[in-house]
Design a protein around this motif. Structure first.
Motif, PDB file in Angstrom:
ATOM      1  N   SER A  79       0.855  -1.183   0.000  1.00  0.00           N
ATOM      2  CA  SER A  79       0.000   0.000   0.000  1.00  0.00           C
ATOM      3  C   SER A  79       0.893   1.236   0.000  1.00  0.00           C
ATOM      4  O   SER A  79       2.035   1.192   0.469  1.00  0.00           O
ATOM      5  N   ARG A  81      -0.049   3.861   1.624  1.00  0.00           N
ATOM      6  CA  ARG A  81      -0.477   4.635   2.801  1.00  0.00           C
ATOM      7  C   ARG A  81       0.747   5.198   3.511  1.00  0.00           C
ATOM      8  O   ARG A  81       1.699   4.459   3.793  1.00  0.00           O
ATOM      9  N   ASP A  83       1.339   5.952   6.566  1.00  0.00           N
ATOM     10  CA  ASP A  83       1.726   5.320   7.842  1.00  0.00           C
ATOM     11  C   ASP A  83       2.501   4.030   7.595  1.00  0.00           C
ATOM     12  O   ASP A  83       3.482   3.733   8.275  1.00  0.00           O
ATOM     13  N   PRO A 318      -3.821  -2.673   7.303  1.00  0.00           N
ATOM     14  CA  PRO A 318      -4.831  -1.941   8.073  1.00  0.00           C
ATOM     15  C   PRO A 318      -5.728  -2.873   8.890  1.00  0.00           C
ATOM     16  O   PRO A 318      -5.825  -4.066   8.586  1.00  0.00           O
TER      17      PRO A 318
END
Ligand SMILES: Cc1cc2nc3c(=O)[nH]c(=O)nc-3n(C[C@H](O)[C@H](O)[C@H](O)COP(=O)(O)OP(=O)(O)OC[C@H]3O[C@@H](n4cnc5c(N)ncnc54)[C@H](O)[C@@H]3O)c2cc1C
Length: 431
Positions: A79, A81, A83, A318
């Motif tokens: 991903s 993302r 974070d 996640p």
């Protein structure tokens, strides 16, 4: 003095225990009902054997190849993302031999310290959770794993841990159901195990008897800060929004949810959820004597008086409630590769009936999210930008092992006392 703890997993409840013992007025805010979280369905190991932090040389390469197998025990969901990218970058940088060498001793000290405190809970007679000091055996089938584990045993001995190398015949004497092609194992004698569901059920009751206020179904939604101090904590329950505004100390112990809550206080906490699965069967004839890890498959097995638990996998990604069937299948298929006799157990046979399992996946498979720090070491101590915020999280696959020790250290730091251990390796301000 008043302390508010966010999160009722093992880290939060242990912190509540030791703070209350030191005379603090303690409130725990828990968004669930304290009947399940990551601290319940885990393997129950107290593992001084796990003195090597998750961030270690080789983990990236091995993880990369495992990402191409749907049944593999380790997986990072790709991903972009921020974070994950931030955590991943730090994790890669931490995965060095130097980090392992620096971390092994403090981690071992904390593991042993915490194990003794957990044993005290059982020996005090106030709680009963099948605490057993049988050690844990790491079994291997290949020469490569054998070599790696023997090296681990050598380092363990340097750290003062007791190990015994067992050969093929000894393995079969210990576990008569063992396949003859299992080459042997390393028995880590300092390890212990307990029944985590029992511990986690009893802790809240005892805490409430001791005057700790536990507010269930109370989700922390924000903080008000004055300068570098949290002035009030906002939370929401079924009755609406509330505020707690008189905490001298706030302890963040919200497991995999901690980064978002830390962010509400302006703190950066690199941490990713590491989902793992376990399955538990009731058995009237225990076929496994000693807790063990089947190294090639990275599958762990824990025997209790009337139950057997099998667990594995680390999916970094996640938080969601998806259960990946091929990984569950991978766990179950690993068992007969080492211990075929266990398939004689009717309860195991029933569990391993894949068609039935697919139908009842939610009832039969438990999952939890390990709070995985960016260097595999827990975050225990004061936050960087908030003077009255203590972090008690990031324990990854060692949360139960390190729970009691974390709670004791949090109470010491909250009270401004000298700590039982050197806290440098666990200081959250390292990021
Ligand atoms: C398959 C598996 C096997 C494992 N085996 C072992 C083992 O054998 N030994 C070992 O040492 N460790 C093991 N672990 C790891 C261990 O279970 C975890 O490290 C540990 O449970 C983490 O505890 P915690 O208290 O930090 O988090 P959690 O137990 O997740 O508790 C955090 C709590 O915070 C609450 N919370 C979150 N957000 C909020 C909010 N906004 N407001 C209020 N409350 C909130 C959550 O509801 C939750 O109850 C295993 C994990 C898995 C998945």
């Amino acid at each position: 003095m008043k302390a508010t703890i966010i999160g009722g997993g093992i880290a939060g409840l242990s912190s509540a225990w030791f703070l209350a013992a030191d005379g603090w007025e303690v409130t725990v805010l828990e968004k669930g009902d304290l009947l399940d979280n990551c601290s319940f369905g885990n393997m129950g190991y107290l593992s001084p054997s796990h003195f090597v932090p998750l961030a270690q040389p080789g983990v990236i390469g091995q993880g990369f190849w495992w990402m191409f197998s749907v049944k593999s025990p380790f997986y990072v969901r790709p991903s972009l993302r921020p974070d994950l990218l931030n955590w991943g970058w730090k994790f890669i940088r931490a995965s060095t031999q130097g980090h392992v060498d620096r971390s092994a001793r403090p981690l071992t000290e904390l593991l042993l310290f915490s194990k003794h405190l957990t044993a005290d809970w059982q020996h005090s007679g106030q709680m009963s959770f099948e605490y057993t000091e049988d050690g844990c055996i790491m079994y291997y089938q290949t020469a490569k794993k054998e070599q790696e584990e023997l090296e681990n045993a050598r380092i363990a001995a340097d750290l003062g841990l007791k190990t015994e190398v067992i050969d093929r015949e000894q393995a079969q004497q210990i576990e008569p159901d063992m396949r003859p092609d299992v080459r042997g194992g390393v028995w880590f004698k300092d390890d212990a195990h307990l029944h985590p569901n029992s511990l986690m059920r009893q802790l809240p009751q005892l805490l409430e008897q001791r005057g700790v206020k536990i507010i269930r179904r109370a989700e922390v939604t924000g903080f008000s800060k004055a300068g570098k101090s949290i002035q009030s904590i906002r939370y929401r329950d079924e009755k609406g929004d509330h505020t707690i505004s008189d905490s001298d100390v706030v302890v963040l112990a919200a497991g995999s949810w901690s980064p978002q809550i830390a962010g509400m206080a302006g703190e950066h906490l690199p941490l990713m959820p590491g989902k793992g699965y376990s399955m538990t069967i009731d058995t009237d004839r225990q076929r496994l004597r000693i807790p063990c890890i089947l190294l090639e498959a990275k599958v762990a097995m824990t025997p209790w008086q009337t139950q057997l638990r099998i667990g594995s996998t680390m999916e970094i990604g996640p938080i969601n409630d998806r259960i990946l069937f091929p990984r569950v299948q991978g766990i179950l298929e690993a068992v007969p590769k080492f211990l075929p006799g266990i398939t004689d157990d009717p309860a195991f046979r029933q569990l391993a009936d894949l068609e039935a399992l697919k139908r009842d996946l939610r009832e039969k498979v438990w999952f939890g999210f390990r709070p995985v720090s960016a260097d595999g070491m827990p975050y225990i101590g004061f936050a960087k930008k908030t003077d009255n915020l203590l972090m008690a999280t990031g324990h990854a696959m060692l949360g139960l092992s390190l729970g009691a020790g974390t709670g004791k250290l949090i109470a010491e730091m909250a009270g401004g006392k000298p700590t039982s251990l050197d806290m440098k390796a666990f200081d959250p301000r390292r990021y």
